[in-house]
Design an enzyme around this catalytic site. Structure first.
Site, PDB file in Angstrom:
ATOM      1  N   VAL A  34       0.835  -1.201   0.000  1.00  0.00           N
ATOM      2  CA  VAL A  34       0.000   0.000   0.000  1.00  0.00           C
ATOM      3  C   VAL A  34       0.874   1.257   0.000  1.00  0.00           C
ATOM      4  O   VAL A  34       0.544   2.255  -0.642  1.00  0.00           O
ATOM      5  CB  VAL A  34      -0.969   0.006   1.209  1.00  0.00           C
ATOM      6  CG1 VAL A  34      -1.773   1.292   1.265  1.00  0.00           C
ATOM      7  CG2 VAL A  34      -1.906  -1.200   1.153  1.00  0.00           C
ATOM      8  N   CYS A  35       1.992   1.209   0.712  1.00  0.00           N
ATOM      9  CA  CYS A  35       2.863   2.385   0.871  1.00  0.00           C
ATOM     10  C   CYS A  35       3.257   3.038  -0.457  1.00  0.00           C
ATOM     11  O   CYS A  35       3.123   4.258  -0.602  1.00  0.00           O
ATOM     12  CB  CYS A  35       4.091   2.038   1.693  1.00  0.00           C
ATOM     13  SG  CYS A  35       3.698   1.433   3.352  1.00  0.00           S
ATOM     14  N   PRO A  36       3.728   2.280  -1.457  1.00  0.00           N
ATOM     15  CA  PRO A  36       4.105   2.958  -2.702  1.00  0.00           C
ATOM     16  C   PRO A  36       2.921   3.581  -3.422  1.00  0.00           C
ATOM     17  O   PRO A  36       3.083   4.602  -4.098  1.00  0.00           O
ATOM     18  CB  PRO A  36       4.762   1.863  -3.537  1.00  0.00           C
ATOM     19  CG  PRO A  36       4.305   0.575  -2.952  1.00  0.00           C
ATOM     20  CD  PRO A  36       4.042   0.850  -1.503  1.00  0.00           C
TER      21      PRO A  36
END
Length: 187
Positions: free
Chosen positions: A46-48
């Site tokens: 999810v972070c990118p």
């Protein structure tokens, strides 16, 4: 205790920014509007998508005089490696702060101690160093940069127009409210 309207606590760190390692501290954030954008870890899922979403409208933030600072408990070396190997992360023009000791994450109450990772926390800091927005999301729930941009505009409007507030879904140029006895029960 809520962090809203409190001053950011002292910290010293190194960020990866535009091909260089640069020092960053609480003093770096003062004097302008800043968003501190915590995320769990580099090289994840999810972070990118979140960082890429912010990168896509980064120019809109800079037009408002806002700097974005992404923070994870990874090192600045890991940030560079991620930046060099990910097409999405290569788009980032804002500093990526390394917080391997967790001090910054603790300062903002987003450190998951047992995991050594930060929650998905978003903080808007005014030029005086006071926190004006706090938003924390569960690890599986990604954030929306356009909604963050709307909230930044609302916070800046309220700061520049004492006595006015921005209602739900307020967008730049729309009507605001002036709280008074006359409005009680009329909205």
């Amino acid at each position: 205790m809520s962090l809203l309207n409190t001053e950011i606590k002292p910290f010293s760190a190194t960020a990866y920014h535009q091909g260089e390692f640069v020092p960053v501290s609480e003093e770096t954030l003062k004097g302008k509007w800043s968003v501190v954008f915590f995320y769990p870890a580099d090289f994840t899922f999810v972070c990118p998508t979140e960082l890429g979403d912010v990168a896509d409208i980064y120019d809109e933030f800079t037009k408002l005089g806002v700097e974005i600072y992404s923070v994870s408990t990874d090192t600045h070396f890991t940030h560079k490696a991620w930046h060099d190997t990910s097409e999405t992360i290569a788009k980032l023009q804002f500093p990526m702060i390394g917080d391997p000791t967790g001090r910054i994450s603790r300062n903002f109450d987003v450190l998951i101690e047992e995991d050594g990772l930060a929650e998905r926390g978003t903080f808007l800091i005014d030029p005086e160093g006071k926190i004006k927005l706090v938003e924390i999301s569960d690890g599986g729930v990604g954030r929306d940069a356009s909604e963050l941009l709307r909230k930044v505009k609302a916070a800046q409007y309220v700061a520049a127009h004492p006595g006015e507030v921005c209602p739900a879904k307020w967008k730049e140029g729309e009507a605001t409210l002036s709280p008074s006895l006359d409005l009680v029960g009329k909205i």
